[in-house]
Motif scaffolding. Structure first.
Motif, PDB file in Angstrom:
ATOM      1  N   GLN A  81      25.869  44.238  45.796  1.00  0.00           N
ATOM      2  CA  GLN A  81      26.137  45.461  46.542  1.00  0.00           C
ATOM      3  C   GLN A  81      27.444  45.343  47.321  1.00  0.00           C
ATOM      4  O   GLN A  81      28.258  46.279  47.337  1.00  0.00           O
ATOM      5  CB  GLN A  81      24.978  45.749  47.496  1.00  0.00           C
ATOM      6  CG  GLN A  81      23.684  46.152  46.798  1.00  0.00           C
ATOM      7  CD  GLN A  81      22.510  46.228  47.753  1.00  0.00           C
ATOM      8  OE1 GLN A  81      22.630  45.903  48.936  1.00  0.00           O
ATOM      9  NE2 GLN A  81      21.351  46.645  47.233  1.00  0.00           N
ATOM     10  N   ARG A  82      27.649  44.192  47.974  1.00  0.00           N
ATOM     11  CA  ARG A  82      28.911  43.980  48.704  1.00  0.00           C
ATOM     12  C   ARG A  82      30.097  44.015  47.756  1.00  0.00           C
ATOM     13  O   ARG A  82      31.134  44.620  48.054  1.00  0.00           O
ATOM     14  CB  ARG A  82      28.874  42.635  49.436  1.00  0.00           C
ATOM     15  CG  ARG A  82      27.919  42.578  50.604  1.00  0.00           C
ATOM     16  CD  ARG A  82      27.812  41.163  51.136  1.00  0.00           C
ATOM     17  NE  ARG A  82      29.092  40.644  51.583  1.00  0.00           N
ATOM     18  CZ  ARG A  82      29.320  39.348  51.819  1.00  0.00           C
ATOM     19  NH1 ARG A  82      28.351  38.462  51.629  1.00  0.00           N
ATOM     20  NH2 ARG A  82      30.493  38.945  52.236  1.00  0.00           N
ATOM     21  N   GLU A 141      36.482  50.249  47.088  1.00  0.00           N
ATOM     22  CA  GLU A 141      37.554  50.363  48.063  1.00  0.00           C
ATOM     23  C   GLU A 141      38.876  49.867  47.494  1.00  0.00           C
ATOM     24  O   GLU A 141      39.933  50.453  47.751  1.00  0.00           O
ATOM     25  CB  GLU A 141      37.195  49.576  49.332  1.00  0.00           C
ATOM     26  CG  GLU A 141      36.167  50.239  50.215  1.00  0.00           C
ATOM     27  CD  GLU A 141      36.730  51.512  50.822  1.00  0.00           C
ATOM     28  OE1 GLU A 141      37.773  51.455  51.493  1.00  0.00           O
ATOM     29  OE2 GLU A 141      36.131  52.580  50.582  1.00  0.00           O
ATOM     30  N   LYS A 142      38.825  48.786  46.721  1.00  0.00           N
ATOM     31  CA  LYS A 142      40.051  48.252  46.129  1.00  0.00           C
ATOM     32  C   LYS A 142      40.671  49.259  45.168  1.00  0.00           C
ATOM     33  O   LYS A 142      41.890  49.450  45.151  1.00  0.00           O
ATOM     34  CB  LYS A 142      39.752  46.933  45.395  1.00  0.00           C
ATOM     35  CG  LYS A 142      41.007  46.261  44.845  1.00  0.00           C
ATOM     36  CD  LYS A 142      40.704  44.898  44.255  1.00  0.00           C
ATOM     37  CE  LYS A 142      39.986  45.026  42.938  1.00  0.00           C
ATOM     38  NZ  LYS A 142      39.900  43.734  42.219  1.00  0.00           N
ATOM     39  N   GLN A 143      39.827  49.901  44.362  1.00  0.00           N
ATOM     40  CA  GLN A 143      40.329  50.899  43.428  1.00  0.00           C
ATOM     41  C   GLN A 143      40.954  52.075  44.162  1.00  0.00           C
ATOM     42  O   GLN A 143      41.993  52.616  43.747  1.00  0.00           O
ATOM     43  CB  GLN A 143      39.186  51.396  42.523  1.00  0.00           C
ATOM     44  CG  GLN A 143      39.633  52.368  41.439  1.00  0.00           C
ATOM     45  CD  GLN A 143      40.664  51.747  40.512  1.00  0.00           C
ATOM     46  OE1 GLN A 143      40.587  50.567  40.185  1.00  0.00           O
ATOM     47  NE2 GLN A 143      41.646  52.543  40.108  1.00  0.00           N
ATOM     48  N   ARG A 144      40.332  52.462  45.280  1.00  0.00           N
ATOM     49  CA  ARG A 144      40.888  53.562  46.066  1.00  0.00           C
ATOM     50  C   ARG A 144      42.268  53.207  46.609  1.00  0.00           C
ATOM     51  O   ARG A 144      43.197  54.030  46.575  1.00  0.00           O
ATOM     52  CB  ARG A 144      39.940  53.898  47.218  1.00  0.00           C
ATOM     53  CG  ARG A 144      40.393  55.072  48.086  1.00  0.00           C
ATOM     54  CD  ARG A 144      39.471  55.256  49.275  1.00  0.00           C
ATOM     55  NE  ARG A 144      39.456  54.094  50.155  1.00  0.00           N
ATOM     56  CZ  ARG A 144      40.410  53.826  51.048  1.00  0.00           C
ATOM     57  NH1 ARG A 144      41.461  54.633  51.163  1.00  0.00           N
ATOM     58  NH2 ARG A 144      40.321  52.769  51.806  1.00  0.00           N
ATOM     59  N   ARG A 165      39.836  42.340  51.805  1.00  0.00           N
ATOM     60  CA  ARG A 165      39.074  41.115  51.519  1.00  0.00           C
ATOM     61  C   ARG A 165      38.532  40.515  52.810  1.00  0.00           C
ATOM     62  O   ARG A 165      37.399  40.038  52.849  1.00  0.00           O
ATOM     63  CB  ARG A 165      39.955  40.109  50.773  1.00  0.00           C
ATOM     64  CG  ARG A 165      40.153  40.432  49.299  1.00  0.00           C
ATOM     65  CD  ARG A 165      40.794  39.272  48.565  1.00  0.00           C
ATOM     66  NE  ARG A 165      42.194  39.112  48.930  1.00  0.00           N
ATOM     67  CZ  ARG A 165      43.199  39.692  48.274  1.00  0.00           C
ATOM     68  NH1 ARG A 165      42.953  40.491  47.247  1.00  0.00           N
ATOM     69  NH2 ARG A 165      44.448  39.501  48.640  1.00  0.00           N
ATOM     70  N   SER A 166      39.346  40.535  53.872  1.00  0.00           N
ATOM     71  CA  SER A 166      38.884  39.982  55.146  1.00  0.00           C
ATOM     72  C   SER A 166      37.730  40.786  55.719  1.00  0.00           C
ATOM     73  O   SER A 166      36.834  40.236  56.358  1.00  0.00           O
ATOM     74  CB  SER A 166      40.045  39.951  56.151  1.00  0.00           C
ATOM     75  OG  SER A 166      41.083  39.106  55.701  1.00  0.00           O
TER      76      SER A 166
END
Length: 345
Positions: free
Chosen positions: A288-289, A296-299, A319-320
């Protein structure tokens, strides 16, 4: 990112090719037990941030580290050992002890606080002064090695299967140069043997000149060359793999969690079945994480207004935010590359 970080420095996980990275992300084989009386483990059993309930409370650490909250009430990993002559033992436990404190950092700016915390922990555990200095000297060499391994990873970039042997040889040379033979063997000997054994298995399995029977014979011979405790671990691994395949088929057929637990209890016992159920839950939470992180990365990547440097900083912040430690961020990057390879294929 951690102090003098290097993905290659820990588990050689810079090789993120499809089959091999899965192997590298798996748990390492345990250490063989030390002969009785050959080493002494120095006092080392107190939680990292909470005081021993049977002793008076201690003063709080002088300097906080960025990831302190991730180990609250968790015992410090690893151990410090001395041999029968009172000399520091370079083994995996010492490396894990160092990695525990390094893992609480995010950048080079945290190094002084990390060193202070490590010294404080050794004083609290009554490690003799001379041994404390030996540990700190070993830490200097280990940090230098991690930095060199990180630079190697940067130079190499994405490693292909054909480059694996070459990179492994370079890594071995870095270890000898920075750590010396004794520390290299103690810190990485079994890990290195594990990787080399896997490479040998791959060469056999991919050799078109060998028949199926010849491959099986050579693989058996290779297995027999492993230490006995490693062979036992491999046998347990095969048992778990067989069970995993059974549970996969049962889930596809609509089996309930209770039915899965009953199967595991019959095969491994109730305690192991409970542990596997907890692991299932942990994996589900991790997935899930990871899914949230990927969305979010794709956005962020689809934002055409970001410059290249803005994009790098945004991804680093992401990432942080999603992963507490460098190990988790490394795992996420590796799994992302695996997913990309599957989609390309």
């Amino acid at each position: 990112m951690g102090i003098r970080q290097g993905i290659l420095a820990g588990a050689f996980a810079g090789i993120a090719t499809l089959g091999f990275s899965l192997f590298l992300l798996s748990p390492e084989s345990p250490e063989a037990p030390s002969p009785a009386g050959s080493v002494t483990t120095l006092k080392h059993d107190t939680p990292a941030t909470a005081g021993n309930r049977n002793s008076p409370p201690r003063e709080p650490p002088k300097q906080a580290l960025p990831l302190d909250d991730t180990v609250k009430n968790i015992a410090i990993d690893g151990a410090i050992r001395v041999d029968m002559n009172g000399n520091l033992v370079f083994d995996r436990d010492l490396r894990r002890f160092m990695d525990f404190f390094i893992g609480l950092t995010r950048s080079q700016d945290d190094e002084a606080a990390m060193r202070d915390r490590m010294r404080q922990a050794m004083v609290e555990r009554e490690v003799p002064g001379a041994i404390r200095e030996d540990v700190m000297e070993a830490l200097d060499r280990y940090l230098d090695y991690r930095e060199a391994a990180g630079n190697l990873e940067t130079r190499m970039g994405e490693v292909t299967p054909e480059q694996t042997r070459h990179v492994l040889n370079q890594l071995k040379q870095l270890r000898r140069n920075h750590l010396g033979e004794a520390m290299t063997e103690g810190f990485f000997g079994r890990e290195q043997q594990r990787i080399e054994n896997q490479l040998a298995r791959q060469r056999i399995e991919n050799n078109p000149d060998l028949s199926a029977d010849e491959k099986r014979k050579r693989l058996r011979d290779l297995e027999e060359m492993l230490p006995e405790h490693v062979q036992q671990v491999r046998e347990r691994s095969r048992t778990y793999n067989t069970l995993r395949e059974k549970t996969r088929r049962m889930r596809e057929d609509g089996a309930s969690d209770a039915e899965i637990h009953a199967l595991r209890s019959r095969e491994l016992g109730a305690e192991a079945a409970d542990q596997l159920a907890e692991l299932d839950e942990e994996r589900a939470r991790w997935q899930q994480r990871l899914a949230r992180y990927q969305r979010e990365k794709q956005r962020i990547r689809s934002n055409d207004s970001l410059t290249e440097s803005d994009l790098r900083r945004a991804l680093e912040r992401l990432r942080s935010e999603h992963f507490d430690s460098e190990a988790e961020r490394r795992r996420a990057r590796a799994l992302s590359r695996i997913d990309a390879s599957r989609q390309d294929g």
